[in-house]
Every structure is written in structure tokens, then in C-alpha cells.
Design a protein around this motif. Sequence first.
Motif, PDB file in Angstrom:
ATOM      1  N   PRO A  22       0.694  -1.093   0.055  1.00  0.00           N
ATOM      2  CA  PRO A  22       0.019  -0.056   0.029  1.00  0.00           C
ATOM      3  C   PRO A  22       0.868   1.419  -0.069  1.00  0.00           C
ATOM      4  N   ALA A  24       2.884   4.389   0.752  1.00  0.00           N
ATOM      5  CA  ALA A  24       3.791   4.904   2.015  1.00  0.00           C
ATOM      6  C   ALA A  24       4.339   3.819   2.914  1.00  0.00           C
ATOM      7  N   SER A  28       9.037   2.006  -2.237  1.00  0.00           N
ATOM      8  CA  SER A  28       9.912   2.730  -3.196  1.00  0.00           C
ATOM      9  C   SER A  28      11.383   2.744  -2.725  1.00  0.00           C
ATOM     10  N   SER A  45       6.673   1.523 -11.011  1.00  0.00           N
ATOM     11  CA  SER A  45       5.373   1.493 -11.767  1.00  0.00           C
ATOM     12  C   SER A  45       4.469   2.533 -11.538  1.00  0.00           C
ATOM     13  N   VAL A 109      -4.680  10.006  -8.960  1.00  0.00           N
ATOM     14  CA  VAL A 109      -3.988   8.858  -9.762  1.00  0.00           C
ATOM     15  C   VAL A 109      -4.834   7.693  -9.468  1.00  0.00           C
ATOM     16  N   SER A 113      -5.756   5.073 -12.667  1.00  0.00           N
ATOM     17  CA  SER A 113      -5.244   3.700 -12.468  1.00  0.00           C
ATOM     18  C   SER A 113      -6.448   2.471 -12.401  1.00  0.00           C
ATOM     19  N   ARG A 119      -4.417   0.379 -17.580  1.00  0.00           N
ATOM     20  CA  ARG A 119      -3.606  -0.460 -17.074  1.00  0.00           C
ATOM     21  C   ARG A 119      -2.943  -1.363 -18.273  1.00  0.00           C
ATOM     22  N   GLU A 138       8.376  -2.214  -8.510  1.00  0.00           N
ATOM     23  CA  GLU A 138       7.264  -1.906  -7.342  1.00  0.00           C
ATOM     24  C   GLU A 138       5.990  -1.285  -7.634  1.00  0.00           C
ATOM     25  N   GLY A 139       5.072  -1.942  -6.965  1.00  0.00           N
ATOM     26  CA  GLY A 139       3.626  -1.169  -7.456  1.00  0.00           C
ATOM     27  C   GLY A 139       2.516  -1.919  -6.700  1.00  0.00           C
ATOM     28  N   ASP A 141       0.388  -4.323  -8.420  1.00  0.00           N
ATOM     29  CA  ASP A 141      -0.240  -5.574  -8.972  1.00  0.00           C
ATOM     30  C   ASP A 141       1.016  -6.400  -9.614  1.00  0.00           C
ATOM     31  N   ILE A 142       2.364  -6.165  -9.288  1.00  0.00           N
ATOM     32  CA  ILE A 142       3.316  -6.617 -10.104  1.00  0.00           C
ATOM     33  C   ILE A 142       3.448  -8.222  -9.921  1.00  0.00           C
ATOM     34  N   ARG A 167       4.574   9.697   5.322  1.00  0.00           N
ATOM     35  CA  ARG A 167       4.369  10.604   4.261  1.00  0.00           C
ATOM     36  C   ARG A 167       4.342  12.042   4.703  1.00  0.00           C
ATOM     37  N   ASP A 174      -1.352  13.901   1.287  1.00  0.00           N
ATOM     38  CA  ASP A 174      -1.731  12.528   0.414  1.00  0.00           C
ATOM     39  C   ASP A 174      -2.737  11.929   1.347  1.00  0.00           C
ATOM     40  N   ARG A 179      -6.750   6.614  -1.061  1.00  0.00           N
ATOM     41  CA  ARG A 179      -6.036   5.991  -2.038  1.00  0.00           C
ATOM     42  C   ARG A 179      -5.985   4.505  -1.834  1.00  0.00           C
ATOM     43  N   ASP A 183      -7.554   1.758  -4.369  1.00  0.00           N
ATOM     44  CA  ASP A 183      -6.779   0.786  -5.078  1.00  0.00           C
ATOM     45  C   ASP A 183      -7.074  -0.682  -4.777  1.00  0.00           C
ATOM     46  N   ARG A 186     -10.949  -1.548  -6.212  1.00  0.00           N
ATOM     47  CA  ARG A 186     -11.321  -1.353  -7.797  1.00  0.00           C
ATOM     48  C   ARG A 186     -11.588  -2.642  -8.426  1.00  0.00           C
TER      49      ARG A 186
HETATM   50  O1  CDP Z   1       4.422   5.824  -3.466  1.00  0.00           O
HETATM   51  P1  CDP Z   1       2.848   5.576  -3.026  1.00  0.00           P
HETATM   52  O2  CDP Z   1       2.785   4.202  -2.526  1.00  0.00           O
HETATM   53  O3  CDP Z   1       2.254   6.311  -2.619  1.00  0.00           O
HETATM   54  O4  CDP Z   1       2.059   5.489  -4.719  1.00  0.00           O
HETATM   55  P2  CDP Z   1       2.971   5.000  -5.972  1.00  0.00           P
HETATM   56  O5  CDP Z   1       3.293   3.642  -6.051  1.00  0.00           O
HETATM   57  O6  CDP Z   1       3.661   6.080  -6.679  1.00  0.00           O
HETATM   58  O7  CDP Z   1       1.298   4.722  -6.692  1.00  0.00           O
HETATM   59  C1  CDP Z   1       0.581   5.736  -7.133  1.00  0.00           C
HETATM   60  C2  CDP Z   1      -0.890   5.148  -7.465  1.00  0.00           C
HETATM   61  O8  CDP Z   1      -0.725   4.493  -8.780  1.00  0.00           O
HETATM   62  C3  CDP Z   1      -1.344   4.172  -6.480  1.00  0.00           C
HETATM   63  O9  CDP Z   1      -2.227   4.697  -5.476  1.00  0.00           O
HETATM   64  C4  CDP Z   1      -2.328   3.372  -7.706  1.00  0.00           C
HETATM   65  O10 CDP Z   1      -3.691   3.919  -7.747  1.00  0.00           O
HETATM   66  C5  CDP Z   1      -1.596   3.318  -8.848  1.00  0.00           C
HETATM   67  N1  CDP Z   1      -0.698   2.295  -9.103  1.00  0.00           N
HETATM   68  C6  CDP Z   1      -1.493   1.161  -9.708  1.00  0.00           C
HETATM   69  O11 CDP Z   1      -2.680   1.075  -9.674  1.00  0.00           O
HETATM   70  N2  CDP Z   1      -0.688   0.055 -10.003  1.00  0.00           N
HETATM   71  C7  CDP Z   1       0.591  -0.144  -9.840  1.00  0.00           C
HETATM   72  N3  CDP Z   1       1.328  -1.232 -10.167  1.00  0.00           N
HETATM   73  C8  CDP Z   1       1.310   0.946  -9.276  1.00  0.00           C
HETATM   74  C9  CDP Z   1       0.507   2.192  -8.881  1.00  0.00           C
END
Ligand code: CDP
Length: 225
Positions: A22, A24, A28, A45, A109, A113, A119, A138-139, A141-142, A167, A174, A179, A183, A186
Amino acid sequence: MKLGKHLACDPAVHRVVAIDGPAASGKSSVAHALAKQIGFAYVNSGAMYRAVTWHALQHAISPGDSAALIRMLENSCIDCDFEDNESRILIDGINPAEHLHEDRVNDEVSTVSSIPRVREILVAKMRAYALDYDLVMEGRDIGSVVFPETPYKFYIDASPEVRLRRRVAQGRRDQIAARDHADSSRRASPLVLADDAHVIDSSNLSIEDVVGEIISRLKIKGMIR
Ligand code: CDP
């Protein structure tokens, strides 16, 4: 660019360490440090979804207007490459890196997304990165959708309080709870914990601790010595 390439059975596909979690949760910083330490390229991502969001806002397209947004995206030139072993995205030749954490991008965002076609376009770009390089990506749904076949999956979590504190310490406004909710709920590729992901709660761990734990797991799995 010096990167550890790997000759797997399929020479076109390289190793991918998937790091999901999730907002923060620290993923990253962890993914970035890990990639550096093991000599893989780093792909953020989330930055790709943020870049598309920023681009839409610049063109006065409402993130809720998915038809207009998809039209914009299909008529844009999206280049994904690397700079100093880190992913970089250029849309119509513009690198929006300095705008990716603006409040308005944070606010929109998750809406952008959640659009399946967005996507689809970005996931194809993410997969293309692995044709040439070993990756730490990183992301959200990787491990579950983008590279479900990778044996190297991690899910980094932290308590909501710790994540909010992190954060705020970054000086960013934020709505991470909103978010996270968007996320996770959805329809298209929600944030889920993949069955075979190794979970790390980073609430009381430093970045080095988390990277160390991942490296230990990768050694056990024989990915690195
Ligand atoms: O850094 P932080 O964890 O706050 O967010 P981020 O990794 O920069 O991602 C921003 C937004 O992009 C997320 O809240 C998702 O809505 C979307 N995201 C996604 O849907 N799928 C991913 N693989 C990466 C990000």
C-alpha cells in the motif's frame, strides 16, 4: 548501463523481483536500494500511473472521463526507458518527474489507474522492460498481474499510523487511506496479497533491515549468492 543480465530458459525474459504494497509502506525506498545492491534495474510502476495522471490534468482532461483519457493516451507517444538504472517515462517527449507528487496528482491517480485500458497500455510497457533487463519493480499488482510467474514476490506493509507519519515526514499532503481504499476495492487489478508473496511488516524496520530480509530470501531461493 551496466546491469546483471540473466540467461533463463526463455532468453527474452529476465528475472523480476516484484515488490507490492500500500501507499507509503516504504516500498519505493526499499525497491530502489535493493535494485542498486543486486545490480538490477529499478522500475517504479506508480510513477507511470502518476505520469499519465499528470499528463491528463495538463490537457484539462477530467480523470473521471475515461473515454477522453483513453483517447488522449492512445494518441500520445509514451516512451519508457532507463536513466541511471531507474525507469523513466516520457509522454510526448516530456519527462514529468518533478510533477509526479503534486497534490492534484495524488488526488487523481487512483481514479486514472482504475481504468482497465490505462492499465493494459502501461502493463505492456512494464513487461517490455523485462525483455532486456533484470528488474526490481514496485507497485500494486506486480506479483499478482504484471509478472505472476516470478518466484520472487514481496509484499511490504506497515501500520496505517506509521505510513501516514512517513508521508507527512516527506512533507507531502496525501490522502493515503482514501487511495488505499480505492486501490484495494477497484475491479481492475486491485492491490491484493499474492498467495506466494513474502510479507514484510516494515513498521518497526529500517530500509536496510527490509532490504536485508529480501536479500536473505533471494539467497534461499538461489537467485543470488
Ligand atoms: O508511492 P505510493 O505508494 O504512494 O504510490 P505509487 O506507488 O506512486 O502509486 C500511485 C498510485 O498509482 C497508486 O495509489 C495506485 O492507484 C496506482 N498504481 C497502480 O494502480 N498500480 C501499480 N502497479 C502502481 C501504482
